[in-house]
Design a protein around this motif. Structure first.
Motif, mmCIF file in Angstrom:
data_model
loop_
_atom_site.group_PDB
_atom_site.id
_atom_site.type_symbol
_atom_site.label_atom_id
_atom_site.label_comp_id
_atom_site.label_asym_id
_atom_site.label_seq_id
_atom_site.Cartn_x
_atom_site.Cartn_y
_atom_site.Cartn_z
ATOM 1 N N UNK A 98 0.727 -1.316 -0.172
ATOM 2 C CA UNK A 98 0.086 -0.062 -0.145
ATOM 3 C C UNK A 98 0.879 1.096 -0.149
ATOM 4 N N UNK A 99 2.004 1.147 0.044
ATOM 5 C CA UNK A 99 3.036 2.272 0.174
ATOM 6 C C UNK A 99 2.543 3.276 -1.099
ATOM 7 N N UNK A 100 2.231 4.504 -0.762
ATOM 8 C CA UNK A 100 1.969 5.472 -1.998
ATOM 9 C C UNK A 100 0.525 5.023 -2.805
ATOM 10 N N UNK A 101 -0.051 4.312 -2.102
ATOM 11 C CA UNK A 101 -1.375 3.804 -2.854
ATOM 12 C C UNK A 101 -2.105 5.377 -3.315
ATOM 13 N N UNK A 102 -2.549 5.439 -4.514
ATOM 14 C CA UNK A 102 -3.303 6.538 -4.723
ATOM 15 C C UNK A 102 -2.833 7.715 -5.321
ATOM 16 N N UNK A 103 -1.301 7.502 -5.530
ATOM 17 C CA UNK A 103 -0.433 8.580 -5.958
ATOM 18 C C UNK A 103 0.128 8.233 -7.274
ATOM 19 N N UNK A 104 -0.437 6.840 -7.994
ATOM 20 C CA UNK A 104 0.086 6.483 -9.113
ATOM 21 C C UNK A 104 -0.887 5.510 -9.573
ATOM 22 N N UNK A 105 -0.815 5.442 -10.887
ATOM 23 C CA UNK A 105 -1.905 4.442 -11.699
ATOM 24 C C UNK A 105 -1.075 3.070 -11.782
ATOM 25 N N UNK A 106 -1.619 2.047 -10.788
ATOM 26 C CA UNK A 106 -1.038 0.827 -10.749
ATOM 27 C C UNK A 106 -1.355 -0.113 -12.136
ATOM 28 N N UNK A 107 -2.103 0.349 -12.887
ATOM 29 C CA UNK A 107 -2.463 -0.331 -14.084
ATOM 30 C C UNK A 107 -1.800 0.285 -15.497
ATOM 31 N N UNK A 108 -0.956 1.025 -15.279
ATOM 32 C CA UNK A 108 -0.146 2.102 -16.298
ATOM 33 C C UNK A 108 0.973 1.600 -16.565
ATOM 34 N N UNK A 109 1.752 1.979 -17.625
ATOM 35 C CA UNK A 109 2.829 1.540 -18.307
ATOM 36 C C UNK A 109 3.812 1.931 -17.360
ATOM 37 N N UNK A 110 4.749 1.178 -16.617
ATOM 38 C CA UNK A 110 5.973 1.288 -15.910
ATOM 39 C C UNK A 110 7.118 1.780 -16.548
ATOM 40 N N UNK A 111 7.924 2.879 -16.237
ATOM 41 C CA UNK A 111 9.036 3.153 -16.320
ATOM 42 C C UNK A 111 9.966 3.504 -15.191
ATOM 43 N N UNK A 112 11.314 3.658 -15.335
ATOM 44 C CA UNK A 112 12.075 3.248 -16.592
ATOM 45 C C UNK A 112 12.349 1.861 -16.741
ATOM 46 N N UNK A 113 12.594 1.542 -18.048
ATOM 47 C CA UNK A 113 13.069 0.109 -18.335
ATOM 48 C C UNK A 113 14.262 -0.450 -17.781
ATOM 49 N N UNK A 114 15.237 0.167 -17.851
ATOM 50 C CA UNK A 114 16.780 0.103 -17.596
ATOM 51 C C UNK A 114 17.256 1.266 -16.837
#
Length: 183
Positions: A98-114
């Motif tokens: 639950x860390x930082x829940x509501x501050x980001x979209x957990x179903x979105x594309x995550x970045x960075x990749x490397x």
């Protein structure tokens, strides 16, 4: 608009071009000049959120690498988590809880990749040696490694790597990769 530009990046990847973008130097806020999060939400930066490019973050320290304090990262509010990174994102979200829940979209594309070293990078400017930092230092380092790999592939009569992310996420713990989990 974001989607049409991102689709153009997809077409380049399909033609064998690897595209790298620095994730940005504003941390999760997404920008340096105002380091607070609007509406108490983390700000994901474009083009790093486009699922058809390889976003490069910055690390610091050696041999114990950690994320550089300024390196941006997060989750897109525009693009969904692509299939190639769904296992890695699920694993990360489970560890995050639950860390930082509501501050980001957990179903979105995550970045960075490397990520690559982005601090204490030596450059020469006006015949003087300087130390610089930023994801804009890390991204060309990663791109140069891929360029060398592509040179070897072409010399062997093979095609270039092209869009890298499915390969990167298919072998996330391959030799030569460290999972950056601190910073």
């Amino acid at each position: 608009n974001f989607r049409s530009l991102c689709n153009s990046y997809m077409l380049l990847g399909a033609r064998g071009v690897s595209l790298f973008f620095a994730s940005g130097d504003g941390g999760v806020a997404g920008f340096k000049s105002k380091p607070q999060c609007p509406n108490n939400k983390f700000l994901a930066t474009f083009p790093s959120t486009c699922p058809y490019i390889t976003s490069v973050g910055a690390t610091t320290g050696f041999p114990q690498e950690m994320a550089a304090r300024f390196s941006s990262g997060g989750f897109s509010d525009v693009f969904k988590t692509p299939k190639y990174q769904s296992k890695a994102v699920t694993r990360y979200l489970n560890l995050l809880g639950n860390t930082d829940a509501g501050k980001f979209n957990p179903t979105g594309r995550a970045f960075p990749d490397v990520s690559a070293q982005g601090t204490k990078v030596v450059i020469e400017r006006n015949n003087a040696i300087e130390l610089v930092q930023g994801t804009s230092c890390a991204s060309p380092m990663v791109a140069s490694i891929v360029a060398l790999l592509n040179d070897e592939l072409l010399a062997a009569g093979r095609s270039t790597l092209g869009f890298l992310n499915p390969l990167l996420y298919h072998h996330p713990h391959a030799e030569g990769f460290n999972d950056i989990t601190t910073g």
